[in-house]
Design a protein around this motif. Structure first.
Motif, PDB file in Angstrom:
ATOM      1  N   MET A   1       0.835  -1.218   0.000  1.00  0.00           N
ATOM      2  CA  MET A   1       0.000   0.000   0.000  1.00  0.00           C
ATOM      3  C   MET A   1       0.860   1.256   0.000  1.00  0.00           C
ATOM      4  O   MET A   1       1.823   1.370   0.748  1.00  0.00           O
ATOM      5  N   GLU A   2       0.435   2.184  -0.812  1.00  0.00           N
ATOM      6  CA  GLU A   2       1.140   3.457  -0.913  1.00  0.00           C
ATOM      7  C   GLU A   2       0.783   4.405   0.222  1.00  0.00           C
ATOM      8  O   GLU A   2      -0.235   4.236   0.886  1.00  0.00           O
ATOM      9  N   ARG A   3       1.618   5.417   0.404  1.00  0.00           N
ATOM     10  CA  ARG A   3       1.206   6.575   1.201  1.00  0.00           C
ATOM     11  C   ARG A   3       1.251   7.796   0.298  1.00  0.00           C
ATOM     12  O   ARG A   3       2.165   7.935  -0.505  1.00  0.00           O
ATOM     13  N   LEU A   4       0.281   8.665   0.465  1.00  0.00           N
ATOM     14  CA  LEU A   4       0.281   9.908  -0.299  1.00  0.00           C
ATOM     15  C   LEU A   4       1.382  10.802   0.250  1.00  0.00           C
ATOM     16  O   LEU A   4       1.587  10.855   1.462  1.00  0.00           O
ATOM     17  N   ASP A   5       2.090  11.543  -0.603  1.00  0.00           N
ATOM     18  CA  ASP A   5       3.071  12.469  -0.033  1.00  0.00           C
ATOM     19  C   ASP A   5       2.391  13.793   0.337  1.00  0.00           C
ATOM     20  O   ASP A   5       1.280  14.094  -0.093  1.00  0.00           O
ATOM     21  N   ALA A   6       3.089  14.559   1.162  1.00  0.00           N
ATOM     22  CA  ALA A   6       2.499  15.768   1.750  1.00  0.00           C
ATOM     23  C   ALA A   6       2.071  16.777   0.690  1.00  0.00           C
ATOM     24  O   ALA A   6       1.039  17.444   0.839  1.00  0.00           O
ATOM     25  N   ALA A   7       2.843  16.874  -0.386  1.00  0.00           N
ATOM     26  CA  ALA A   7       2.508  17.865  -1.410  1.00  0.00           C
ATOM     27  C   ALA A   7       1.175  17.526  -2.077  1.00  0.00           C
ATOM     28  O   ALA A   7       0.374  18.418  -2.382  1.00  0.00           O
ATOM     29  N   ARG A   8       0.930  16.223  -2.250  1.00  0.00           N
ATOM     30  CA  ARG A   8      -0.329  15.836  -2.889  1.00  0.00           C
ATOM     31  C   ARG A   8      -1.514  16.066  -1.950  1.00  0.00           C
ATOM     32  O   ARG A   8      -2.578  16.485  -2.392  1.00  0.00           O
ATOM     33  N   VAL A   9      -1.333  15.767  -0.674  1.00  0.00           N
ATOM     34  CA  VAL A   9      -2.393  16.074   0.303  1.00  0.00           C
ATOM     35  C   VAL A   9      -2.675  17.575   0.284  1.00  0.00           C
ATOM     36  O   VAL A   9      -3.834  18.007   0.197  1.00  0.00           O
TER      37      VAL A   9
END
Lengths: 245, 245, 245
Positions: A1-9
């Protein structure tokens, strides 16, 4: 499973703050107030129509639709098909929250109807999602969001895990229900529903961590959580997401 | 436009605190809790009956009636004519809040019916009041209260402007709806509805300014606003109203 | 009238915290949120079903049932007989809160029906209990809880007085209604309903005293009250109960 990076959030949140989408919420009366306040803190606009004769009109101009069956009644039961119709005909994102579906045959029946609509997003806890596993497996294009200590988001295309949050988030009524509304707000601006859900839950979970540090019980936690959601910014997201890795 | 002086505002508030009028509120389920708490903080008593078979009985002994259509449903729609009848037959002050009337033909229809009753007070934001401009122009003896950065109150006899308040008052759900209830409480003790509305909105706006100084976001703002309404007194009114001139 | 000692209060609370009973609440929409939050702070689980087609199913697995008629509507009126049936057939403890029964013939009628069920617990203020005195005298096995400056609890077997609490508890909406839910949670683990009620009201009243010391108005009082209920422990109970003697 991926984690979204902060810039995308941060990008999803910035688009919510700019577009200020209205979310038409058919939600339970226990959680209406905190749901509306979380949407406002997030930069979105709540509307909570329920009347069968207006719910479609109210949904048509909205950016997304939320259906939560926590206090389903005879009238909201009739309003649900009207909302499903708008979601289908206008291509509106629809978030479904099957509260306590394991306790009531009526709720299982309603959930079965909602899950026939393609491309919806379903958010529930592990028990609720397990109760619906048969319907979820058959649902076309559904995004499945199972919230818990680690939130798991799965769609055909992607899967994300969100490891933010705090146990106090389960000790205040409506915090889980409000998560569904924040996800809906993100779906109004982000076409990839899994990304939208991951962004909403990451920001909300981080706000929960901040609120937990500042409160001394569930009463003050709720107040601090609303403040923390309203104050969320890219720098806070980046710092907290890095610290958690 | 006139401004009410501090002594007159204080006089209306003192009469509310002494008479403790009950306000029968047919209001939306999102705002019921904050509306009840604001009325209690103001020294008034909330009652929130909705059942068609009792709403008239509950209104008959009340000091004023509030109708707010934010979550109008099939049952509250039927209760509205009963409340209009009590207002007319018993000469009870009636405050009407046409929430989101611009989004729904059903709400416009209901608003049209309510506005046929003479001498009511209508409180809305600029969009809601503009949507109803035709009905408002035809309404006999209506007091029109348009809330915003500056609240504007107009009746046949008088017009007032209230320049108190804070932008956070629009970022917490139900704060505007609760304003309608506070106006209704003042109408129960002050026969001039424009004066009643100006007094309620001045006190509420000043409480909002105090709360904004003490909070760090919309969650703590709501808590501080209730505290500030409960603590409002003549000295605070006088000091704040003078500072604003 | 007896007073419960601290060890007995602590024993009831410990059993609630361990069993985590679900309380099926048919309660008014004004108080639903604070009722759910108080139950969670107390260690219990709220469910707030209302639909006639599921309310029995939701009650069957619950530890206790609460009926509160503060915003009775056509649908909840129909749900009440279903809940009475489950309470009778499954021997579930049932707490009844006759809000504003003195203001409405409909409420008196409904209260009369509820009071025909044997062994229920009725919680009201002095006015509500006086309005129902005729029905209460005829009710078989009823536990009568009259809350006020001193709470009085009377059953056939025992009577208790609880002298804890603070006047601010009457200035925030739903605090009295939530008391009924906490009593119901205690009835789920303690077969002597008078003991259950005395334990719930003692803990709640002491939490109110603590919250009053920490707040500066009704808004912050509500927040502090939830925190104080969540933090309640045997040592606090013992210290506060001794100080009051």
């Amino acid at each position: 499973m991926e984690r979204l990076d902060a810039a995308r959030v941060a990008s999803v949140l910035a688009r919510v703050a700019e577009a200020r989408p209205r979310v038409q919420c058919l939600t339970n009366t226990v959680a209406q107030n905190i749901t509306a306040n979380m949407l406002l803190a997030f930069g979105a606009i709540p509307s909570m129509a329920i009347h069968v004769d207006e719910v479609a009109a109210m949904a048509e101009g909205a950016g997304a639709i939320l259906i939560n069956i926590g206090t389903i009644n005879a009238e909201s039961e009739l309003a649900i098909p009207k909302l499903l119709e708008v979601a289908r005909d206008r291509g509106k994102p629809l978030v479904f929250d099957p509260v306590f579906v394991e306790l009531s045959p009526l709720r299982r029946h309603i959930a079965g109807q909602v899950l026939r609509l393609p491309d919806i997003l379903v958010r529930g806890n592990a028990t609720e999602m397990a109760t619906l596993s048969f319907d979820l497996a058959a649902a076309r294009g559904a995004t499945r969001v199972t919230t818990g200590k680690v939130d798991r988001i799965e769609s055909g295309a992607a899967s994300f895990a969100v490891a933010h949050g705090h146990p106090l988030m389960t000790r205040v009524t409506g915090i889980g229900c409000a998560a569904g509304a924040l996800i809906a707000a993100c779906c109004a601006v982000e076409p990839d529903k899994a990304v939208a859900a991951a962004a909403a839950l990451t920001a909300y979970g981080i706000a929960g961590e901040i609120a937990a540090e500042r409160c001394r019980g569930p009463g003050s936690f709720e107040v601090e959580l609303i403040d923390a959601v309203a104050a969320m910014d890219a720098a806070t997201l980046a710092a907290r997401m890095e610290a958690r890795q």
